[in-house]
Write an enzyme that holds these catalytic residues in place. Structure first.
Site, PDB file in Angstrom:
ATOM      1  CE  LYS A  22     -11.913  34.325 -19.395  1.00  0.00           C
ATOM      2  NZ  LYS A  22     -11.303  35.665 -19.299  1.00  0.00           N
ATOM      3  CG  ASN A  23      -9.947  34.946 -15.804  1.00  0.00           C
ATOM      4  OD1 ASN A  23      -9.888  35.027 -17.026  1.00  0.00           O
ATOM      5  ND2 ASN A  23     -10.937  35.464 -15.106  1.00  0.00           N
ATOM      6  CB  CYS A 116     -13.350  45.842 -22.924  1.00  0.00           C
ATOM      7  SG  CYS A 116     -13.762  45.514 -21.250  1.00  0.00           S
ATOM      8  NE  ARG A 121     -10.985  44.651 -18.099  1.00  0.00           N
ATOM      9  CZ  ARG A 121     -11.223  43.372 -18.350  1.00  0.00           C
ATOM     10  NH1 ARG A 121     -11.955  43.039 -19.405  1.00  0.00           N
ATOM     11  NH2 ARG A 121     -10.731  42.435 -17.584  1.00  0.00           N
ATOM     12  CG  ASP A 309     -14.986  37.218 -13.445  1.00  0.00           C
ATOM     13  OD1 ASP A 309     -15.221  38.362 -13.850  1.00  0.00           O
ATOM     14  OD2 ASP A 309     -13.835  36.726 -13.420  1.00  0.00           O
ATOM     15  NE  ARG A 401     -12.927  37.238 -24.376  1.00  0.00           N
ATOM     16  CZ  ARG A 401     -13.352  37.894 -23.296  1.00  0.00           C
ATOM     17  NH1 ARG A 401     -14.486  38.535 -23.308  1.00  0.00           N
ATOM     18  NH2 ARG A 401     -12.624  37.940 -22.214  1.00  0.00           N
TER      19      ARG A 401
HETATM   20  N1  EPU Z   1      -8.131  49.045 -12.576  1.00  0.00           N
HETATM   21  C1  EPU Z   1      -7.663  50.341 -12.633  1.00  0.00           C
HETATM   22  N2  EPU Z   1      -6.350  50.550 -12.985  1.00  0.00           N
HETATM   23  C2  EPU Z   1      -5.502  49.515 -13.257  1.00  0.00           C
HETATM   24  C3  EPU Z   1      -5.990  48.195 -13.195  1.00  0.00           C
HETATM   25  C4  EPU Z   1      -7.310  47.988 -12.842  1.00  0.00           C
HETATM   26  O1  EPU Z   1      -8.392  51.290 -12.398  1.00  0.00           O
HETATM   27  O2  EPU Z   1      -4.321  49.780 -13.556  1.00  0.00           O
HETATM   28  C5  EPU Z   1      -9.543  48.828 -12.205  1.00  0.00           C
HETATM   29  C6  EPU Z   1     -10.332  48.192 -13.359  1.00  0.00           C
HETATM   30  O3  EPU Z   1     -10.790  49.171 -14.261  1.00  0.00           O
HETATM   31  C7  EPU Z   1     -11.453  47.502 -12.647  1.00  0.00           C
HETATM   32  C8  EPU Z   1     -10.802  47.057 -11.341  1.00  0.00           C
HETATM   33  O4  EPU Z   1      -9.612  47.842 -11.190  1.00  0.00           O
HETATM   34  O5  EPU Z   1     -12.468  48.417 -12.373  1.00  0.00           O
HETATM   35  C9  EPU Z   1     -10.449  45.590 -11.295  1.00  0.00           C
HETATM   36  O6  EPU Z   1      -9.590  45.259 -12.361  1.00  0.00           O
HETATM   37  P1  EPU Z   1      -8.534  44.082 -12.296  1.00  0.00           P
HETATM   38  O7  EPU Z   1      -7.246  44.610 -12.767  1.00  0.00           O
HETATM   39  O8  EPU Z   1      -8.581  43.416 -10.964  1.00  0.00           O
HETATM   40  O9  EPU Z   1      -9.145  43.074 -13.369  1.00  0.00           O
HETATM   41  P2  EPU Z   1      -8.449  42.472 -14.646  1.00  0.00           P
HETATM   42  O10 EPU Z   1      -7.103  41.959 -14.306  1.00  0.00           O
HETATM   43  O11 EPU Z   1      -8.604  43.381 -15.781  1.00  0.00           O
HETATM   44  C10 EPU Z   1      -9.289  40.049 -14.135  1.00  0.00           C
HETATM   45  C11 EPU Z   1     -10.062  38.999 -14.869  1.00  0.00           C
HETATM   46  C12 EPU Z   1     -11.498  39.443 -14.991  1.00  0.00           C
HETATM   47  C13 EPU Z   1     -12.063  39.627 -13.587  1.00  0.00           C
HETATM   48  C14 EPU Z   1     -11.214  40.649 -12.815  1.00  0.00           C
HETATM   49  C15 EPU Z   1     -11.638  40.830 -11.375  1.00  0.00           C
HETATM   50  C16 EPU Z   1      -8.465  37.969 -16.326  1.00  0.00           C
HETATM   51  C17 EPU Z   1      -8.002  37.710 -17.696  1.00  0.00           C
HETATM   52  N3  EPU Z   1      -9.503  38.785 -16.183  1.00  0.00           N
HETATM   53  O12 EPU Z   1      -9.398  41.215 -14.914  1.00  0.00           O
HETATM   54  O13 EPU Z   1     -12.186  38.378 -15.615  1.00  0.00           O
HETATM   55  O14 EPU Z   1     -13.385  40.100 -13.673  1.00  0.00           O
HETATM   56  O15 EPU Z   1      -9.831  40.213 -12.830  1.00  0.00           O
HETATM   57  O16 EPU Z   1     -11.643  39.630 -10.706  1.00  0.00           O
HETATM   58  O17 EPU Z   1      -7.927  37.426 -15.376  1.00  0.00           O
HETATM   59  C18 EPU Z   1     -13.832  37.380 -16.968  1.00  0.00           C
HETATM   60  O18 EPU Z   1     -13.240  36.310 -16.803  1.00  0.00           O
HETATM   61  O19 EPU Z   1     -14.980  37.456 -17.494  1.00  0.00           O
HETATM   62  C19 EPU Z   1     -13.210  38.614 -16.510  1.00  0.00           C
HETATM   63  C20 EPU Z   1     -13.622  39.809 -16.893  1.00  0.00           C
END
Ligand code: EPU
Length: 423
Positions: A22-23, A116, A121, A309, A401
């Site tokens: 998915k990711n 969320c 986020r 995850d 999802r």
């Molecule tokens: N963060 C910030 N500012 C930003 C971006 C991120 O503070 O501009 C913080 C977030 O709030 C969080 C941390 O940084 O506390 C990590 O966020 P990250 O951006 O790495 O995660 P993401 O891109 O929102 C993806 C996956 C998540 C997975 C995380 C970490 C996808 C679609 N989602 O999320 O997957 O947990 O990376 O590995 O790729 C899931 O599959 O259940 C899922 C939540």
């Protein structure tokens, strides 16, 4: 409204082929916008989040089809660069379209994806990086309006304060057709980033260093379409391994990206399960007697640390382990919401801030619970499979999802699980 009914107490046994990831499917679908031609994505999982991404692409004018786990996206004619709020809300990671649309159209309007189920986020790192590349970004009444300031977006040296997966992806998407070189320091090293870069390279992009913390992207004039096979889903793999560990039994995972699973497997091994990896793509697990608690604190970290995850699904396996396991959630502020359901099923868990202390109990019992988020919901299925009696799980839209036909997969392994439709 749909629910899962799970009757626990059966050992699991069987062999399964892991679904596509998915990711990485989601950013790769967003990336297909940049190609201006047809992209054919094989091993694309059949998930509500994937369909939400295809709806976003459709609303921009792309022609999309999906059949037999193959998504085809033709992005030759883009007619619209605004994504409506209701589509943005369908999927939290819709923000990934911002970098791709900026790269393709030079402007776009998206909306704030919102808080969320894992807590707030923020997207501050995404926005500040895209600004450094020449985008003017304003927020107006919940809308994010982005426009390139010059003729083209340009490369930049960007150091992320935290290796955010989404920010790294947005920068890459924006940089592949920008003018000059972009360097991302402290980039996310998740395997899904490598899958996105593998796809983009096949479309003609010049990217190096993915999988390491310094990624270099040299902008090219244009990308073209391609055929690409999406990598297997390591978190779905961790989920089915945890379920078998919790319920007892044995499982063979095929198509399992063993190196990507290693940070998870090395912790799961400490529970006393027998785990063998026969080649790069096969994992065998046998879970016999009562699991042992994990002695070392389980700290979630960016890859190659223990994946956030997989925190909930591993916790489900440790609820009845012999001894006490301690989790430390370092990625998301609010990722223990599944623990209330576990407690309702008889688990002994104390949560204080980012720490959760899990004291193994002798047994769990069925209960009526609601999925709180995708991985928390999958963990409830795992707990239910090892519990006595029947568990009813509501709000399963969260689970759909990210897991393809999860009830069929559990039944294939010998578990008793049904999807029921209720008014
Ligand atoms: N963060 C910030 N500012 C930003 C971006 C991120 O503070 O501009 C913080 C977030 O709030 C969080 C941390 O940084 O506390 C990590 O966020 P990250 O951006 O790495 O995660 P993401 O891109 O929102 C993806 C996956 C998540 C997975 C995380 C970490 C996808 C679609 N989602 O999320 O997957 O947990 O990376 O590995 O790729 C899931 O599959 O259940 C899922 C939540």
């Amino acid at each position: 409204m749909q629910k899962f009914i799970v009757r626990g107490g059966r050992r699991l046994s069987g062999e399964l082929e892991l679904q596509g990831c998915k990711n990485s499917s989601l950013p790769i679908l967003a990336a297909s916008l940049l190609c201006g031609g047809e992209c054919v994505l094989m091993n694309c999982p059949k998930l509500t989040d994937v369909f939400a991404a295809l709806r976003i692409l459709g609303c921009t004018g792309c022609k999309c089809t999906f059949s037999d786990n193959t998504a085809a996206v033709d992005s030759k004619d883009i007619t619209r660069n605004e994504i409506p709020e209701e589509l943005m809300r369908e999927m939290r990671s819709s923000i990934i379209f911002m970098g791709a649309m900026l790269g393709r159209c030079g402007e776009c309007t998206v909306s704030v994806p919102g808080g969320c189920e894992l807590g707030p986020r923020p997207i501050d790192m995404h926005i500040s990086a895209l600004r450094r590349m020449g985008a003017d970004i304003r927020e107006d009444g919940g809308k994010i309006i982005c426009r390139r300031m010059g003729e083209k977006l340009h490369g930049a040296k960007i150091s992320l304060a935290f290796p955010s997966v989404g920010a790294t992806e947005n920068i890459i998407l924006c940089a592949v057709t920008a003018d000059g070189e972009t360097v991302i320091n402290n980039a996310a090293r998740e395997p899904e980033i490598c899958d996105l870069c593998g796809f983009l390279r096949k479309c003609g992009a010049d990217i190096s260093g993915d999988g390491e913390s310094r990624i270099v992207i040299k902008g090219v004039n244009a990308l073209h379409g391609c055929e690409y096979r999406i990598m297997p889903d390591r978190i779905a793999g961790a989920t089915y391994l945890s379920m078998t560990a919790a319920a007892g039994g044995e499982i063979i995972l095929r198509n399992a990206c063993v190196p990507d699973l290693e940070p998870f497997l090395s912790v799961l091994e400490q529970t006393g399960c027998s785990i063998y990896t026969s080649s790069r793509d096969r994992v065998y697990l046998r879970s016999g007697s009562r699991l042992k608690a994990v002695r070392d604190r389980i700290r979630t970290m960016p890859h190659p640390g223990f994946p956030t995850d997989a925190q909930a699904v591993l916790m489900a396996a440790l609820l009845c382990a012999d001894g006490t396991s301690v989790f430390e959630e370092n990625i998301f502020d609010c990722r223990y919401r599944h623990t209330d359901a576990f407690i309702k099923m008889g688990a002994d868990i104390q949560v204080v801030g980012k720490i959760a202390v899990v004291k193994g109990v002798r047994s769990l019992h069925g209960a009526a619970v609601d999925a709180t988020d995708l991985r928390g919901g999958a963990a409830m299925i795992s707990a239910a499979l090892s519990a006595e009696g029947m568990t009813e799980i509501g709000r399963i839209c969260h689970i759909d999802r990210g897991y393809e036909k999860i009830e069929e997969t559990v039944r294939l392994l010998g578990g008793d699980m049904q999807r029921v439709v209720k008014d």
